[in-house]
Design a protein around this motif. Structure first.
Motif, PDB file in Angstrom:
ATOM      1  N   HIS A 256     -48.394 -69.433  63.888  1.00 35.72           N
ATOM      2  CA  HIS A 256     -49.149 -70.406  63.106  1.00 35.72           C
ATOM      3  C   HIS A 256     -48.186 -71.522  62.733  1.00 35.72           C
ATOM      4  CE1 HIS A 256     -51.906 -72.065  60.140  1.00 35.72           C
ATOM      5  NE2 HIS A 256     -50.905 -72.086  59.292  1.00 35.72           N
ATOM      6  N   VAL A 257     -48.556 -72.745  63.035  1.00 31.24           N
ATOM      7  CA  VAL A 257     -47.707 -73.877  62.691  1.00 31.24           C
ATOM      8  C   VAL A 257     -48.150 -74.398  61.337  1.00 31.24           C
ATOM      9  CG1 VAL A 257     -46.965 -76.185  63.369  1.00 31.24           C
ATOM     10  CG2 VAL A 257     -47.385 -74.453  65.121  1.00 31.24           C
ATOM     11  N   GLY A 258     -47.270 -74.335  60.386  1.00 32.09           N
ATOM     12  CA  GLY A 258     -47.574 -74.808  59.045  1.00 32.09           C
ATOM     13  C   GLY A 258     -46.748 -74.050  58.014  1.00 32.09           C
ATOM     14  N   LYS A 259     -46.953 -74.390  56.792  1.00 30.01           N
ATOM     15  CA  LYS A 259     -46.221 -73.748  55.705  1.00 30.01           C
ATOM     16  C   LYS A 259     -46.820 -72.379  55.410  1.00 30.01           C
ATOM     17  CE  LYS A 259     -44.967 -78.175  53.805  1.00 30.01           C
ATOM     18  NZ  LYS A 259     -45.118 -79.150  52.752  1.00 30.01           N
ATOM     19  N   LEU A 260     -45.971 -71.449  55.017  1.00 27.94           N
ATOM     20  CA  LEU A 260     -46.415 -70.089  54.749  1.00 27.94           C
ATOM     21  C   LEU A 260     -47.544 -70.066  53.717  1.00 27.94           C
ATOM     22  CD1 LEU A 260     -46.127 -67.085  55.261  1.00 27.94           C
ATOM     23  CD2 LEU A 260     -44.369 -67.018  53.505  1.00 27.94           C
ATOM     24  N   HIS A 261     -47.414 -70.836  52.664  1.00 24.60           N
ATOM     25  CA  HIS A 261     -48.438 -70.816  51.622  1.00 24.60           C
ATOM     26  C   HIS A 261     -49.761 -71.450  52.073  1.00 24.60           C
ATOM     27  CE1 HIS A 261     -46.610 -74.795  50.833  1.00 24.60           C
ATOM     28  NE2 HIS A 261     -47.805 -75.119  50.355  1.00 24.60           N
ATOM     29  N   GLU A 262     -49.744 -72.123  53.225  1.00 24.45           N
ATOM     30  CA  GLU A 262     -50.968 -72.689  53.783  1.00 24.45           C
ATOM     31  C   GLU A 262     -51.590 -71.792  54.849  1.00 24.45           C
ATOM     32  OE1 GLU A 262     -49.560 -76.440  55.198  1.00 24.45           O
ATOM     33  OE2 GLU A 262     -49.661 -77.378  53.222  1.00 24.45           O
ATOM     34  N   THR A 263     -50.955 -70.669  55.131  1.00 23.86           N
ATOM     35  CA  THR A 263     -51.463 -69.734  56.135  1.00 23.86           C
ATOM     36  C   THR A 263     -52.482 -68.821  55.479  1.00 23.86           C
ATOM     37  OG1 THR A 263     -49.327 -69.775  57.247  1.00 23.86           O
ATOM     38  CG2 THR A 263     -50.794 -67.947  57.792  1.00 23.86           C
TER      39      THR A 263
END
Length: 71
Positions: A52-59
């Motif tokens: 998943h490309v993105g910040k952990l808190h946005e997953t």
């Protein structure tokens, strides 16, 4: 059984084997079907992975679970 990519086909022919591509490693029925159609497995190369490309808190929890299932 799905058709293999050209490089996979060359390896399969050279070593007198079979190749599955793609195979859903998160689906037990898919795995059981592959095993039932091939018989004993001498060598298995499992090359599955997603990210998943993105910040952990946005997953989302669903995305995180899917990543863990596949990887």
């Amino acid at each position: 059984m799905c058709s293999a990519r050209p490089a996979t086909s060359r390896v399969r022919q050279r070593h007198d084997g079979i190749a599955f591509q793609p195979l859903d490693v998160t689906d037990l029925a898919s795995i059981q079907s592959a095993i039932a159609n091939t018989g004993p497995i001498d060598i298995l190369v499992n090359s599955a992975g997603i990210m998943h490309v993105g910040k952990l808190h946005e997953t989302s929890p669903e995305d995180y679970d899917r990543i863990q299932q596949v990887n």
